[in-house]
Design an enzyme around this catalytic site. Structure first.
Site, PDB file in Angstrom:
ATOM      1  N   GLU A   1       2.492 -54.848 -26.902  1.00 39.02           N
ATOM      2  CA  GLU A   1       3.221 -55.392 -28.060  1.00 39.02           C
ATOM      3  C   GLU A   1       4.604 -55.927 -27.709  1.00 39.02           C
ATOM      4  OE1 GLU A   1       1.399 -52.519 -31.556  1.00 39.02           O
ATOM      5  OE2 GLU A   1       3.006 -51.711 -30.333  1.00 39.02           O
TER       6      GLU A   1
HETATM    7  C1  TNX Z   1       0.486 -49.588 -31.896  1.00 35.62           C
HETATM    8  S1  TNX Z   1      -1.474 -49.100 -29.896  1.00 35.62           S
HETATM    9  C2  TNX Z   1       1.202 -49.124 -30.800  1.00 35.62           C
HETATM   10  C3  TNX Z   1       2.149 -48.016 -31.012  1.00 35.62           C
HETATM   11  C4  TNX Z   1       2.142 -47.529 -32.430  1.00 35.62           C
HETATM   12  C5  TNX Z   1       0.729 -47.505 -32.945  1.00 35.62           C
HETATM   13  C6  TNX Z   1       0.548 -46.875 -34.285  1.00 35.62           C
HETATM   14  C7  TNX Z   1      -0.252 -49.436 -28.967  1.00 35.62           C
HETATM   15  C8  TNX Z   1      -0.528 -49.674 -27.565  1.00 35.62           C
HETATM   16  N1  TNX Z   1       0.978 -49.512 -29.511  1.00 35.62           N
HETATM   17  O1  TNX Z   1       3.438 -48.421 -30.626  1.00 35.62           O
HETATM   18  O2  TNX Z   1       2.690 -46.256 -32.452  1.00 35.62           O
HETATM   19  O3  TNX Z   1       0.273 -48.829 -32.984  1.00 35.62           O
HETATM   20  O4  TNX Z   1      -0.792 -46.514 -34.492  1.00 35.62           O
END
Ligand code: TNX
Length: 508
Positions: free
Chosen positions: A303
Site C-alpha cells: 500500500e
Molecule cells: C491492509 S493487508 C493493510 C493493513 C491494514 C489492513 C486492515 C495489508 C498488507 N495492509 O495496513 O491494517 O488492511 O485489515
C-alpha cells in the site's frame, strides 16, 4: 471419537487393545536435546493438575520422548518439513513420541496433549493408537500487528502458547507502521523515543526493547516457532517520518498519526535524502537481522500509494538488497513483485482475494518466475481481523473486526480454501506456506486478539499442516469443538461461534 486439530497424516486406532491408564504422577523419559521438550510437556501436564516427573531415557517411564535423527541432537536440517515429522504410539502400557528432530518431538507432544482430558487430577484412560505425521507446508504462520495497538511481552507469550497447540510454526510480528514504531533501534533511538508514543485512537503506545524481542524469540523458539520481524517500508512509515525530519522529502518531520487510514506515507527516493535513507535502511535492517536468528526478514512493501511507481521500484530495490545483504531470505507483501530486480529467493506474501484483484496475481508470478516463493494470505478468508458473521459477545463488549475484505468471514470460509487454487500457474512447490494476519485496528487487548484469532486460526493451521483434499466443514467444526475445554482451561477468550458444536457447560 478421536479429535485432533490439525488432522494428522495417518492415525490408526487399536479398538481391540485395552486403553492406557495414565496416573496422576506420570514419568517422562528423555535425554539430550529431547529434555527441553520433556520439560515443556511436564509443565503442560502440571497445568492440568498432574504431578509428572522427569526420568532418564533408560528408566522405565510411562511417556518416552525419543530422538531418532542421525546423531539424535543435530541442529535443524535443511528439510524443515522432515524436521517437524513425528510418530506417536500409545499402547496399553506406554506412550512413545519419536521424531528425527526436537521440533517433531514437540509437535508430537501437542498431539498427545490434545488426546488427554484437561483435568488430570485423577487417573485417566487414553485410547491406544498410532499416529504418523508431518506437515504439508514448511511455513504455517500467524501475524500479529503490535502497532495499531501495542501488546506487552507477556501477552505475546500467551499468544505463542495458543499457537503452539495448533502446530503453527511462525509468528510474524508487524513491528512498525504509521501509528507507531515498536522496536527499539540503538542507532536511531528517536524511532521509539518519539515514534512509539500513542497507538490508534487514544490507546497508549509502547515498544519492545531489544531484550524484550529476544525474550519473545527465545520463548517462541523453545516451542519451535520462528519469529519473522517485519519493518514495513517504504510506505506505512509515518512513525519514522515523525521521529526523523531527515527522512522526509521536504526535510520536515510529519505530525504523529493515530487514525486508521493507509497509503499516505512514504520514505523519499529523492537524491537529497539518499544518504539519510540508505543509512536508515542499513542501520535498521542490520539491527533487526542481528537480533533475529530465524531465516526470514519481512520488509513490508504494501500500500505505498503515495510513492510514485518509479520511486517505489527504486526504494524496494534498495530495501530488499540491504535486507538480502544480511543473509536473510527477504519477504515482502505481493506488491514488491512489481520490481524486476529483487534478490534471489525473495518471497511474496499474497494478500489479495481468492479471486485475485489485478495486478496481484501477476506480481506473485513475477516473484516465482525469478526463483522466489509465495506465502498465501488471501484476505477474504485468511485475515483474522475481518469480523465474524454473527454478533457474539466480545470480551470488551465493543464490536471487533473490520469489513473491507469481503467481510464478514465465516468459520467455514476460513476453512474451505485451497492455497494452490488461487493464483494460476503457482504450483504446490512454489508455495512456502500460509499465514493468517491479524491487524489490530479494532483489537485493544489480548482478549480481543484471542476472540478474533480463535477458532479461525485453527482453520489456517489445518490448511497449512494437513494433506490437501476434501474439507468437510461440519466434521472440522466437530473436532475444533474439542479444543473449547482446552482454551477455557488456558483462559483463552475464543469466539463461541454457532457454527461450532461446543460442548455445553463451560465458560465463554
Ligand atoms: C491492509 S493487508 C493493510 C493493513 C491494514 C489492513 C486492515 C495489508 C498488507 N495492509 O495496513 O491494517 O488492511 O485489515
Amino acid at each position: 471419537m478421536l479429535t485432533l486439530v490439525p488432522r494428522p497424516r495417518t492415525l490408526r486406532t487399536s479398538p481391540d487393545e485395552e486403553a492406557l491408564t495414565l496416573g496422576t504422577t506420570p514419568g517422562i523419559a528423555a535425554a539430550g536435546a529431547a529434555l527441553p521438550v520433556a520439560g515443556l510437556l511436564a509443565a503442560s501436564l502440571r497445568s492440568r493438575g498432574a504431578a509428572p516427573s522427569l526420568a532418564d531415557a533408560d528408566d522405565a517411564a510411562i511417556i518416552t520422548l525419543e530422538l531418532t535423527g542421525p546423531d539424535g541432537s543435530r541442529g535443524a536440517s535443511d528439510d524443515r518439513v522432515a524436521d517437524e515429522s513425528y510418530a506417536l504410539d500409545i499402547t496399553s502400557d506406554a506412550v512413545t513420541v519419536s521424531a528425527p528432530e526436537p521440533a517433531g518431538l514437540f509437535r508430537g507432544t501437542q498431539t498427545l496433549l490434545q488426546l488427554l482430558p484437561v483435568d488430570l487430577t485423577g487417573s485417566v484412560q487414553v485410547p491406544t493408537l498410532h499416529v504418523d505425521d508431518a506437515p504439508r507446508f514448511e511455513y504455517r504462520g500467524v501475524m500479529l500487528d503490535v502497532v495499531r495497538h501495542f501488546f506487552p511481552v507477556a501477552d505475546v507469550l500467551r499468544f505463542i502458547d495458543a499457537l503452539a497447540l495448533l502446530k503453527i510454526n511462525t509468528l510474524h510480528l508487524h513491528l512498525t507502521d504509521d501509528q507507531g514504531w515498536r522496536l527499539h533501534i540503538d542507532s536511531w533511538p528517536d524511532l521509539t523515543a518519539v515514534g512509539a508514543r500513542g497507538a490508534v485512537g487514544d490507546a497508549p503506545g509502547g515498544f519492545y526493547t531489544q531484550d524484550d524481542l529476544r525474550r519473545i524469540i527465545a520463548y517462541a523458539a523453545a516451542r519451535f516457532i520462528t519469529v519473522v520481524p517485519e519493518i514495513d517500508l517504504p510506505g506505512h512509515t509515518n512513525a519514522a517520518l515523525h521521529a526523523y525530519a531527515e527522512l522526509n522529502a521536504d526535510g520536515v518531520a510529519r505530525e504523529a498519526y493515530h487514525g486508521i487510514e493507509v497509503g499516505f506515507s512514504s520514505l523519499s527516493a529523492s537524491p537529497e535524502r539518499a544518504e539519510a535513507t540508505d543509512r536508515f535502511l542499513r542501520d535498521v535492517i542490520g539491527e533487526v537481522a542481528a537480533l533475529t536468528p530465524g531465516p526470514w526478514l519481512h520488509v513490508g512493501g504494501d500500500e505505498s500509494w503515495s510513492t510514485s511507481p518509479e520511486d517505489y521500484r527504486d526504494l524496494v530495490r534498495r530495501i530488499t538488497s540491504t535486507a538480502a545483504g544480511t543473509g536473510k531470505r527477504v519477504i515482502g507483501w505481493h506488491e514488491i513483485g512489481s520490481c524486476d530486480d529483487l534478490p534471489a529467493g525473495t518471497i511474496a506474501q499474497y494478500w489479495s482475494y481468492l479471486q485475485p484483484v489485478s495486478p496481484a496475481a501477476e506480481q506473485v508470478r513475477s516473484v516465482v518466475a525469478r526463483g522466489g516463493q509465495v506465502i498465501m494470505s488471501p484476505a477474504d478468508v485468511a485475515y483474522l481481523d475481518i469480523r465474524y458473521p454473527e454478533d457474539i459477545p466480545t470480551p470488551g463488549g465493543y464490536a471487533l473486526g473490520l469489513d473491507w475484505a469481503d467481510g464478514p468471514t465465516s468459520f467455514e470460509a476460513a476453512y474451505t480454501w485451497e492455497p494452490t487454487a488461487i493464483v494460476d500457474g503457482i504450483a504446490e512447490s512454489d508455495i512456502l506456506g500460509v499465514e493468517s494476519p491479524l491487524w489490530t485496528e479494532t483489537a485493544l487487548t489480548i482478549a480481543d486478539v484471542e476472540h478474533l484469532a480463535f477458532p479461525r486460526a485453527a482453520a489456517l493451521a489445518e490448511i497449512g499442516w494437513s494433506v490437501a483434499g476434501e474439507r468437510d466443514p461440519a466434521e472440522f467444526a466437530g473436532r475444533v469443538a474439542t479444543l473449547g475445554p482446552m482454551w477455557d482451561a488456558a483462559g483463552i477468550r475464543y469466539a463461541r461461534l454457532s457454527e461450532v458444536p461446543w460442548p455445553s457447560g463451560e465458560p465463554a
